[in-house]
Design a protein around this motif. Structure first.
Motif, PDB file in Angstrom:
ATOM      1  N   ALA A  99     -11.470   5.466  -8.540  1.00 26.52           N
ATOM      2  CA  ALA A  99     -10.346   6.165  -7.913  1.00 26.52           C
ATOM      3  C   ALA A  99     -10.272   5.903  -6.413  1.00 26.52           C
ATOM      4  CB  ALA A  99     -10.457   7.671  -8.182  1.00 26.52           C
ATOM      5  N   ASN A 100     -11.421   5.803  -5.757  1.00 27.84           N
ATOM      6  CA  ASN A 100     -11.406   5.572  -4.304  1.00 27.84           C
ATOM      7  C   ASN A 100     -10.802   4.209  -3.966  1.00 27.84           C
ATOM      8  OD1 ASN A 100     -12.678   8.044  -3.688  1.00 27.84           O
ATOM      9  ND2 ASN A 100     -14.694   7.158  -4.133  1.00 27.84           N
ATOM     10  N   TYR A 101     -11.128   3.195  -4.770  1.00 30.12           N
ATOM     11  CA  TYR A 101     -10.572   1.863  -4.534  1.00 30.12           C
ATOM     12  C   TYR A 101      -9.074   1.837  -4.835  1.00 30.12           C
ATOM     13  CZ  TYR A 101     -15.359   0.159  -4.154  1.00 30.12           C
ATOM     14  OH  TYR A 101     -16.647  -0.048  -3.743  1.00 30.12           O
ATOM     15  N   LEU A 102      -8.652   2.577  -5.867  1.00 27.86           N
ATOM     16  CA  LEU A 102      -7.219   2.631  -6.173  1.00 27.86           C
ATOM     17  C   LEU A 102      -6.449   3.302  -5.048  1.00 27.86           C
ATOM     18  CD1 LEU A 102      -7.313   3.563  -9.980  1.00 27.86           C
ATOM     19  CD2 LEU A 102      -6.793   1.343  -8.962  1.00 27.86           C
ATOM     20  N   ARG A 103      -7.043   4.346  -4.449  1.00 25.98           N
ATOM     21  CA  ARG A 103      -6.360   5.037  -3.352  1.00 25.98           C
ATOM     22  C   ARG A 103      -6.242   4.158  -2.112  1.00 25.98           C
ATOM     23  NH1 ARG A 103      -8.685   9.630  -1.277  1.00 25.98           N
ATOM     24  NH2 ARG A 103     -10.697   9.219  -2.221  1.00 25.98           N
ATOM     25  N   VAL A 104      -7.217   3.258  -1.930  1.00 23.56           N
ATOM     26  CA  VAL A 104      -7.140   2.342  -0.782  1.00 23.56           C
ATOM     27  C   VAL A 104      -5.881   1.491  -0.853  1.00 23.56           C
ATOM     28  CG1 VAL A 104      -8.224   0.305   0.272  1.00 23.56           C
ATOM     29  CG2 VAL A 104      -9.619   2.275  -0.337  1.00 23.56           C
ATOM     30  N   PHE A 105      -5.515   1.063  -2.083  1.00 23.98           N
ATOM     31  CA  PHE A 105      -4.385   0.144  -2.238  1.00 23.98           C
ATOM     32  C   PHE A 105      -3.087   0.831  -2.651  1.00 23.98           C
ATOM     33  CE2 PHE A 105      -8.180  -2.485  -2.961  1.00 23.98           C
ATOM     34  CZ  PHE A 105      -7.955  -3.468  -2.009  1.00 23.98           C
ATOM     35  N   THR A 106      -3.150   2.111  -3.019  1.00 23.50           N
ATOM     36  CA  THR A 106      -1.925   2.811  -3.425  1.00 23.50           C
ATOM     37  C   THR A 106      -1.476   3.832  -2.384  1.00 23.50           C
ATOM     38  OG1 THR A 106      -3.262   4.380  -4.724  1.00 23.50           O
ATOM     39  CG2 THR A 106      -2.330   2.476  -5.886  1.00 23.50           C
ATOM     40  N   LYS A 107      -2.371   4.739  -2.002  1.00 18.23           N
ATOM     41  CA  LYS A 107      -2.010   5.776  -1.039  1.00 18.23           C
ATOM     42  C   LYS A 107      -2.209   5.328   0.412  1.00 18.23           C
ATOM     43  CE  LYS A 107      -2.851   9.686  -4.115  1.00 18.23           C
ATOM     44  NZ  LYS A 107      -3.531  10.992  -4.290  1.00 18.23           N
ATOM     45  N   GLU A 108      -3.019   4.314   0.626  1.00 15.63           N
ATOM     46  CA  GLU A 108      -3.236   3.762   1.967  1.00 15.63           C
ATOM     47  C   GLU A 108      -2.677   2.331   2.008  1.00 15.63           C
ATOM     48  OE1 GLU A 108      -4.410   5.584   4.373  1.00 15.63           O
ATOM     49  OE2 GLU A 108      -5.069   7.294   3.167  1.00 15.63           O
ATOM     50  N   ASP A 109      -2.692   1.756   3.194  1.00 14.53           N
ATOM     51  CA  ASP A 109      -2.196   0.383   3.374  1.00 14.53           C
ATOM     52  C   ASP A 109      -3.330  -0.633   3.287  1.00 14.53           C
ATOM     53  OD1 ASP A 109       0.453   1.197   3.721  1.00 14.53           O
ATOM     54  OD2 ASP A 109       0.156   1.570   5.853  1.00 14.53           O
ATOM     55  N   GLY A 110      -4.219  -0.428   2.295  1.00 11.93           N
ATOM     56  CA  GLY A 110      -5.396  -1.287   2.195  1.00 11.93           C
ATOM     57  C   GLY A 110      -5.048  -2.749   1.991  1.00 11.93           C
ATOM     58  N   ALA A 111      -4.045  -3.036   1.153  1.00 10.91           N
ATOM     59  CA  ALA A 111      -3.667  -4.427   0.900  1.00 10.91           C
ATOM     60  C   ALA A 111      -3.143  -5.080   2.176  1.00 10.91           C
ATOM     61  CB  ALA A 111      -2.617  -4.489  -0.207  1.00 10.91           C
ATOM     62  N   LYS A 112      -2.342  -4.335   2.942  1.00 11.91           N
ATOM     63  CA  LYS A 112      -1.799  -4.882   4.184  1.00 11.91           C
ATOM     64  C   LYS A 112      -2.902  -5.079   5.213  1.00 11.91           C
ATOM     65  CE  LYS A 112       2.143  -3.289   5.316  1.00 11.91           C
ATOM     66  NZ  LYS A 112       3.213  -2.348   5.753  1.00 11.91           N
ATOM     67  N   TRP A 113      -3.830  -4.114   5.321  1.00 10.08           N
ATOM     68  CA  TRP A 113      -4.947  -4.263   6.249  1.00 10.08           C
ATOM     69  C   TRP A 113      -5.805  -5.477   5.891  1.00 10.08           C
ATOM     70  CZ3 TRP A 113      -6.576   1.574   5.640  1.00 10.08           C
ATOM     71  CH2 TRP A 113      -5.631   2.371   6.306  1.00 10.08           C
ATOM     72  N   LEU A 114      -6.074  -5.647   4.601  1.00 14.14           N
ATOM     73  CA  LEU A 114      -6.895  -6.774   4.161  1.00 14.14           C
ATOM     74  C   LEU A 114      -6.194  -8.094   4.434  1.00 14.14           C
ATOM     75  CD1 LEU A 114      -9.457  -7.749   2.731  1.00 14.14           C
ATOM     76  CD2 LEU A 114      -8.267  -7.463   0.546  1.00 14.14           C
ATOM     77  N   PHE A 115      -4.896  -8.171   4.133  1.00 13.70           N
ATOM     78  CA  PHE A 115      -4.150  -9.400   4.406  1.00 13.70           C
ATOM     79  C   PHE A 115      -4.150  -9.712   5.892  1.00 13.70           C
ATOM     80  CE2 PHE A 115      -0.139 -11.213   5.939  1.00 13.70           C
ATOM     81  CZ  PHE A 115      -0.180 -12.461   5.334  1.00 13.70           C
ATOM     82  N   ASN A 116      -3.889  -8.711   6.730  1.00 13.90           N
ATOM     83  CA  ASN A 116      -3.857  -8.933   8.180  1.00 13.90           C
ATOM     84  C   ASN A 116      -5.196  -9.444   8.683  1.00 13.90           C
ATOM     85  OD1 ASN A 116      -1.204  -8.054   8.296  1.00 13.90           O
ATOM     86  ND2 ASN A 116      -1.745  -5.971   8.880  1.00 13.90           N
ATOM     87  N   SER A 117      -6.271  -8.837   8.206  1.00 11.09           N
ATOM     88  CA  SER A 117      -7.604  -9.264   8.650  1.00 11.09           C
ATOM     89  C   SER A 117      -7.909 -10.691   8.214  1.00 11.09           C
ATOM     90  CB  SER A 117      -8.671  -8.311   8.097  1.00 11.09           C
ATOM     91  OG  SER A 117      -8.557  -7.032   8.671  1.00 11.09           O
ATOM     92  N   LEU A 118      -7.639 -10.994   6.938  1.00 10.28           N
ATOM     93  CA  LEU A 118      -7.914 -12.341   6.439  1.00 10.28           C
ATOM     94  C   LEU A 118      -7.043 -13.379   7.133  1.00 10.28           C
ATOM     95  CD1 LEU A 118      -8.263 -11.647   2.603  1.00 10.28           C
ATOM     96  CD2 LEU A 118     -10.087 -12.259   4.202  1.00 10.28           C
ATOM     97  N   PHE A 119      -5.776 -13.048   7.369  1.00 10.32           N
ATOM     98  CA  PHE A 119      -4.876 -14.004   8.001  1.00 10.32           C
ATOM     99  C   PHE A 119      -5.274 -14.272   9.450  1.00 10.32           C
ATOM    100  CE2 PHE A 119      -0.997 -15.068  10.374  1.00 10.32           C
ATOM    101  CZ  PHE A 119      -0.578 -16.183   9.669  1.00 10.32           C
TER     102      PHE A 119
END
Length: 303
Positions: free
Chosen positions: A59-79
């Protein structure tokens, strides 16, 4: 054959036990935070203290990508970090080769001078860097706004020097380039010139020598320089904090910081999941470049 007295054997045994006990305590002290991050990230009711999860959950990992901007943060960091790493590897490869093969009086003074960038603390360089990039950003905006109008801002999110990807990539690459140049210069010093001379005698052009001779030989050095650049830039918090202000451009360190500063309560499960995601790219990068590190610092190419 000399006989070692029993007293010396006893003293050596006690010294070894003390050394192993000290190393074990230090290892446990360093490992406990990693175990907490791993366990808390799968705990639906994570707490500040280390404990075994009552019920394992994603659930914590799902909240990172659903309720938070985890995917955007990860993309920005990797890019951003990936772009800075690639730029460092290209410039360090070309610059290290030139510095290795050049015989000039200014070479050593230049190498020591660029190390000043690493010696000086980043906080001492932030203000002049920010002012310089702000001037470039204003000049870019003055050119783009009359041409693209309201679309200038989305373009400058990619090409802007302040609050844009390009500016942060350049700043991160600038900070990592001195060490990478030293690594590549030292690596090329250990490469025999025979390979280049043989390719030249076979009629290879400059581009062919670079593509077919130098790049394959320099891969271990490039991997080592790229790994150090990636790890250092990936862990940087101050520069993204200073040069990025838009929420859609935030990186993972800034996301962790924002999640930790929640007003109502600290969500330790979310923080642990974010921290574990933040660890993974560094671990993967080290695993990929580990064998190149051994070859680089063991003396380069044998030939």
């Amino acid at each position: 054959m000399a006989v070692i007295p029993p007293s010396e054997n006893a003293n050596k045994t006690r010294s070894d036990l003390l050394a192993y006990a000290t190393l074990s305590l230090i290892s446990i002290f360093c490992a406990v935070p990693f175990f907490w991050v791993l366990l808390a990230s799968f705990d639906g009711n994570a707490q500040l203290f280390l404990r075994w999860p009552e019920q394992w959950s994603f659930a914590n990992y799902l909240r990172v990508f659903t309720k938070e901007d985890g995917a955007k943060w990860l993309f920005n960091s990797l890019f951003v970090v990936g772009g800075a790493t690639v730029l460092v590897m290209v410039l360090a490869g070309l610059g290290g080769y030139a510095l290795s093969r050049t015989r000039a009086w200014w070479k050593l003074p230049f190498l020591y001078a660029i190390l000043l960038i690493r010696v000086l603390p980043p906080t001492a360089l932030v203000v002049p860097l920010y002012k310089f990039l702000l001037t470039l950003n204003n000049a870019e905006g003055a050119i783009l706004r009359p041409i693209f109008g309201e679309y200038a801002r989305p373009i400058m999110r990619w090409t802007g020097f302040i609050d844009g990807y390009l500016g942060l990539i350049l700043v991160l690459a600038t900070m990592q380039l001195p060490l990478a140049l030293w690594i590549m210069k030292t690596f090329f010093d250990g490469l025999p010139r025979d390979y280049e001379e043989a390719a030249l005698m076979d009629g290879a052009t400059l581009l062919q020598r670079i593509r077919r001779v130098l790049i394959p030989l320099a891969l271990p050095g490039l991997a080592a320089a790229g790994l150090f650049a990636f790890m250092s830039a990936w862990g940087d918090f101050l520069l993204p904090l200073i040069f990025l202000s838009s929420p859609e451009l935030q990186t993972l360190p800034l996301g962790l910081f924002r999640a930790f500063l929640r007003i109502n309560e600290i969500d330790y499960g979310l923080l642990a999941a974010l921290a574990f995601i933040y660890l993974l790219p560094a671990v993967v990068a080290f695993g990929f470049a580990r064998r190149f590190l051994v070859q680089t610092f063991a003396g380069g190419v044998k030939g």
